[in-house]
Enzyme design. Structure first.
Site, mmCIF file in Angstrom:
data_model
loop_
_atom_site.group_PDB
_atom_site.id
_atom_site.type_symbol
_atom_site.label_atom_id
_atom_site.label_comp_id
_atom_site.label_asym_id
_atom_site.label_seq_id
_atom_site.Cartn_x
_atom_site.Cartn_y
_atom_site.Cartn_z
ATOM 1 N N CYS A 92 28.266 17.560 24.965
ATOM 2 C CA CYS A 92 27.755 16.717 23.890
ATOM 3 C C CYS A 92 28.574 17.087 22.670
ATOM 4 C CB CYS A 92 26.271 16.951 23.630
ATOM 5 S SG CYS A 92 25.714 15.975 22.216
ATOM 6 N N CYS A 95 26.205 17.297 19.337
ATOM 7 C CA CYS A 95 25.213 18.370 19.162
ATOM 8 C C CYS A 95 25.008 19.085 20.488
ATOM 9 C CB CYS A 95 23.919 17.820 18.584
ATOM 10 S SG CYS A 95 23.346 16.281 19.326
ATOM 11 N N SER A 96 23.911 18.827 21.177
ATOM 12 C CA SER A 96 23.648 19.600 22.397
ATOM 13 C C SER A 96 22.815 18.800 23.392
ATOM 14 C CB SER A 96 22.915 20.889 22.039
ATOM 15 O OG SER A 96 21.709 20.574 21.364
ATOM 16 N N CYS A 97 22.962 17.473 23.419
ATOM 17 C CA CYS A 97 22.185 16.638 24.340
ATOM 18 C C CYS A 97 22.424 17.092 25.780
ATOM 19 C CB CYS A 97 22.558 15.170 24.162
ATOM 20 S SG CYS A 97 22.209 14.597 22.482
HETATM 21 FE FE FE Z 1 23.612 16.036 21.433
#
Ligand code: FE
Length: 191
Positions: A92, A95-97
């Site tokens: 991602c 961010c951190s999906c």
């Molecule tokens: Fe994300």
């Protein structure tokens, strides 16, 4: 960041917008009760059951939900299938999906800026850092997760596992092999 989150949580709880007990239950669910073993069961079933594999290719969200793995951060799933000619890697960049219902919470490195930028710029170098070397003939395809779509890599079934049960196959499936930064465990010489 920790302090900011704690300050926000305190204010939201004080105003009655969030229930601290509900927050604790959510965190416990994704930290300790849901983990990569869910995804491993999906992969093992796809390896063992051609009809399930076909369903997974056509409608991964429904096929995964049929095993009981659904909910937040996994509403729209796409399975990226590795082949001898194509290896898939999930990141991602924003961010951190991450697909929580099948993999749990993301590892720290998945959220780090170096992984997020380099996975796109130099995927082969990132894989080398993880100890994965692929033939030059193998293309690396990078999937950028979004708030809407989450990806699960379907690794290739290890050779020598033809007669294995789903349960035995699932043990070979590592978390990283479902992100694309790793490969499944080798079945070992006894296989
Ligand atoms: Fe994300």
């Amino acid at each position: 960041m920790d302090l900011r989150v704690r300050a926000l949580e305190t204010v939201l709880a004080a105003k009655g917008y969030v229930d601290p007990a509900a927050l604790d239950a959510l965190i416990d669910t994704y930290q300790t009760r849901i983990g990569p073993r869910n995804g491993a069961r999906v992969v093992a079933k796809a390896w063992a059951d051609p009809a399930y594999l076909d369903w997974l290719r056509r409608d991964a969200s429904a096929a995964i939900a049929s095993l009981g793995y659904s909910g937040r951060q996994g509403e729209h799933m796409v399975v990226a299938e590795n082949t001898p000619d194509c290896h898939n890697l999930v990141v991602c960049t924003l961010c951190s999906c991450y697909p929580w219902p099948v993999l749990g919470l993301p590892p720290t490195w998945y959220k780090s800026a170096p992984y997020r930028s380099r996975a796109v710029r130099d995927p082969r170098g990132v894989l080398a850092d993880f100890g994965v070397t692929l033939p030059d003939t193998c293309t690396i395809r990078v999937w950028d997760s979004t708030a809407e779509v989450r990806y699960l890599v379907l690794p290739q079934r290890p050779a020598g596992t033809e007669d294995w049960t789903e349960e035995a196959l699932a043990v070979l499936v590592t978390r990283d092999s479902m992100i694309g930064t790793g490969l499944p465990r080798s079945p070992g010489p006894s296989a």
